[in-house]
Design an enzyme around this catalytic site. Structure first.
Site, mmCIF file in Angstrom:
data_model
loop_
_atom_site.group_PDB
_atom_site.id
_atom_site.type_symbol
_atom_site.label_atom_id
_atom_site.label_comp_id
_atom_site.label_asym_id
_atom_site.label_seq_id
_atom_site.Cartn_x
_atom_site.Cartn_y
_atom_site.Cartn_z
ATOM 1 N N ASP A 189 0.979 -1.390 0.023
ATOM 2 C CA ASP A 189 0.049 0.053 -0.146
ATOM 3 C C ASP A 189 0.874 1.388 -0.015
ATOM 4 O O ASP A 189 1.891 1.352 0.947
ATOM 5 C CB ASP A 189 -0.846 0.073 1.256
ATOM 6 N N ILE A 190 0.611 2.110 -0.814
ATOM 7 C CA ILE A 190 1.276 3.596 -0.918
ATOM 8 C C ILE A 190 1.311 4.167 0.425
ATOM 9 O O ILE A 190 2.089 5.126 0.690
ATOM 10 C CB ILE A 190 0.785 4.118 -2.044
ATOM 11 N N ASN A 200 -12.850 -3.338 2.120
ATOM 12 C CA ASN A 200 -14.046 -2.052 2.152
ATOM 13 C C ASN A 200 -14.902 -2.391 0.875
ATOM 14 O O ASN A 200 -14.507 -2.431 0.021
ATOM 15 C CB ASN A 200 -13.451 -0.908 2.325
ATOM 16 N N HIS A 203 -9.984 -5.281 -3.541
ATOM 17 C CA HIS A 203 -8.593 -5.765 -2.980
ATOM 18 C C HIS A 203 -8.968 -6.057 -1.518
ATOM 19 O O HIS A 203 -9.695 -5.459 -0.621
ATOM 20 C CB HIS A 203 -7.853 -4.138 -2.936
ATOM 21 N N HIS A 243 -6.897 -5.827 2.224
ATOM 22 C CA HIS A 243 -6.183 -5.314 2.702
ATOM 23 C C HIS A 243 -5.413 -6.337 3.822
ATOM 24 O O HIS A 243 -6.164 -7.025 4.518
ATOM 25 C CB HIS A 243 -6.531 -4.184 3.563
HETATM 26 P P1 5GP Z 1 -9.791 1.204 0.150
HETATM 27 O O1 5GP Z 1 -10.088 2.543 0.925
HETATM 28 O O2 5GP Z 1 -10.445 1.558 -1.312
HETATM 29 O O3 5GP Z 1 -10.105 -0.010 0.664
HETATM 30 O O4 5GP Z 1 -8.185 1.223 -0.022
HETATM 31 C C1 5GP Z 1 -7.483 1.884 -1.157
HETATM 32 C C2 5GP Z 1 -6.006 1.763 -0.452
HETATM 33 O O5 5GP Z 1 -5.419 1.977 -1.821
HETATM 34 C C3 5GP Z 1 -5.577 2.745 0.366
HETATM 35 O O6 5GP Z 1 -5.081 2.034 1.685
HETATM 36 C C4 5GP Z 1 -4.524 3.557 -0.347
HETATM 37 O O7 5GP Z 1 -3.480 3.879 0.359
HETATM 38 C C5 5GP Z 1 -3.959 2.692 -1.555
HETATM 39 N N1 5GP Z 1 -3.608 3.425 -2.709
HETATM 40 C C6 5GP Z 1 -4.279 4.537 -3.190
HETATM 41 N N2 5GP Z 1 -3.535 4.763 -4.236
HETATM 42 C C7 5GP Z 1 -2.573 3.729 -4.499
HETATM 43 C C8 5GP Z 1 -1.570 3.848 -5.247
HETATM 44 O O8 5GP Z 1 -1.349 4.499 -6.166
HETATM 45 N N3 5GP Z 1 -0.653 2.774 -5.300
HETATM 46 C C9 5GP Z 1 -0.723 1.767 -4.235
HETATM 47 N N4 5GP Z 1 0.275 0.952 -3.970
HETATM 48 N N5 5GP Z 1 -1.720 2.182 -3.217
HETATM 49 C C10 5GP Z 1 -2.553 2.921 -3.390
#
Ligand code: 5GP
Ligand code: ZN
Length: 114
Positions: free
Chosen positions: A30-31, A87, A100, A102
């Site tokens: 995760d970034i 999520n 995805h 986590h």
């Molecule tokens: P969500 O909130 O959709 O469950 O999680 C999205 C996740 O994607 C977040 O934890 C966020 O930090 C991660 N994320 C967003 N943009 C990028 C990216 O460009 N690269 C990576 N590796 N992770 C990302």
């Protein structure tokens, strides 16, 4: 999907720190990690969310969990523990609409959620 960030990471059009890949799933860091280990495991084939899952996706989604367990074991998290989160939709704070999982671990986490 042409305009999906995680599809682009899977296809390496956008760089990602990929830690595992096979014919069904890709896993990358995760970034914006919330813990020492924070890996996202995604299906290679686009699926927006759990809402978009059909029966044909069950083996791949099951495999996402197997890969999560293997990555957790590689990082020696099996006894200290880890959290697996998917999520779905706005109330859960889903930001990226490519399914995805986590994998989060390496520190004590707050509980309960919600
Ligand atoms: P969500 O909130 O959709 O469950 O999680 C999205 C996740 O994607 C977040 O934890 C966020 O930090 C991660 N994320 C967003 N943009 C990028 C990216 O460009 N690269 C990576 N590796 N992770 C990302
Ligand atoms: Zn996608």
């Amino acid at each position: 999907m042409t305009d999906c960030l995680f599809c682009k990471i899977v296809s390496e059009e956008v760089p990602g720190e990929i830690v595992y890949r096979d014919d069904q799933v890709t896993a990358f860091n995760d970034i914006n990690p919330v813990a020492p280990t924070h890996i996202l495991i995604v299906p290679n084939q686009h699926m927006s969310s759990v809402n978009d899952m059909d029966q044909a996706a069950e083996p791949t989604v099951g495999h996402m969990f197997t890969v999560a367990r293997e990555l957790a074991e590689q990082r020696n998290l099996q006894d200290s523990g880890y959290r697996l989160i998917i999520n779905t939709g706005p109330d859960a704070g889903q930001d990226i609409f490519h399914l995805h999982l986590h994998l989060i671990g390496g520190q004590r986490m707050r509980h309960p959620m919600g």
